[in-house]
Design an enzyme around this catalytic site. Sequence first.
Site, mmCIF file in Angstrom:
data_model
loop_
_atom_site.group_PDB
_atom_site.id
_atom_site.type_symbol
_atom_site.label_atom_id
_atom_site.label_comp_id
_atom_site.label_asym_id
_atom_site.label_seq_id
_atom_site.Cartn_x
_atom_site.Cartn_y
_atom_site.Cartn_z
ATOM 1 C CE LYS A 122 -2.325 -2.591 3.308
ATOM 2 N NZ LYS A 122 -2.685 -2.772 4.712
ATOM 3 C CD GLU A 141 7.971 -0.761 -3.052
ATOM 4 O OE1 GLU A 141 6.867 -0.217 -2.869
ATOM 5 O OE2 GLU A 141 8.283 -1.850 -2.527
ATOM 6 C CG ASP A 188 15.158 -1.345 3.392
ATOM 7 O OD1 ASP A 188 16.180 -0.692 3.624
ATOM 8 O OD2 ASP A 188 14.603 -2.043 4.261
ATOM 9 C CE LYS A 198 14.915 2.943 4.682
ATOM 10 N NZ LYS A 198 14.504 2.142 5.847
ATOM 11 C CG ASP A 203 3.467 0.377 7.102
ATOM 12 O OD1 ASP A 203 4.294 0.300 6.180
ATOM 13 O OD2 ASP A 203 3.148 -0.610 7.802
ATOM 14 N NE ARG A 226 -0.114 1.443 5.018
ATOM 15 C CZ ARG A 226 0.934 0.738 4.583
ATOM 16 N NH1 ARG A 226 1.853 1.313 3.850
ATOM 17 N NH2 ARG A 226 1.056 -0.544 4.887
#
Length: 181
Positions: A45, A101, A105, A133, A161, A167
Amino acid sequence: MSTMTYEGLEVLYSRQQIAERVAEMGAQITRDLDGEKLVMVGVLKGAAFFLSDLSRSIKADATFDFVAVSSYGKGQRSSGAVKLIKDLDQPIEGKNVLIVEDILDTGLTLAYLRKILLQHRPKSLRIAALLDKPSRRIEKIEADYVGFSIPNLFVIGYGMDYAERYRNLPDICLMSPDQPE
Ligand code: IMP
Ligand code: MG
């Protein structure tokens, strides 16, 4: 009655900074499309607001689709296992596809999604990630479009989140370790 406020959260990127960067990304994507059509595939989400804003900065004939993957459980750590929970609704064979996206990460999610989507034989497959990241990477994968590259910080807001909360914060904020649960 207690009132939840978000006071005291440190803002990493304000809504204005996000809007400016997303508009630049949209302009770049528009240029790269060179008049061709686009299918934007949002990763639910977290990418919902990013896709919504990015898509309105892209001047092209575009459609949306959404996928969902199992990701971080309740906390800040990944289980490492990625699973497709919601598949594409429409075929993408022969189409220009942009995966949208929130954060790149470890790269486990996007490496998995890229593999799955490539099996559908799109004409092209690119990745737009609002945040990157790089220091956290496990899988060798880069996004074609990155909003902001950040160090190893845990962020919330603008779709992102912590245990499904926060969010709806309009800014990207830092999740402080002493945040009340
Ligand atoms: P990856 O598979 O490790 O690249 O994880 C990508 C997903 O982890 C993102 O789509 C986010 O849902 C989640 N994630 C990674 N870092 C953060 C963060 O700082 N805040 C919120 N979610 C994050
Ligand atoms: Mg996510």
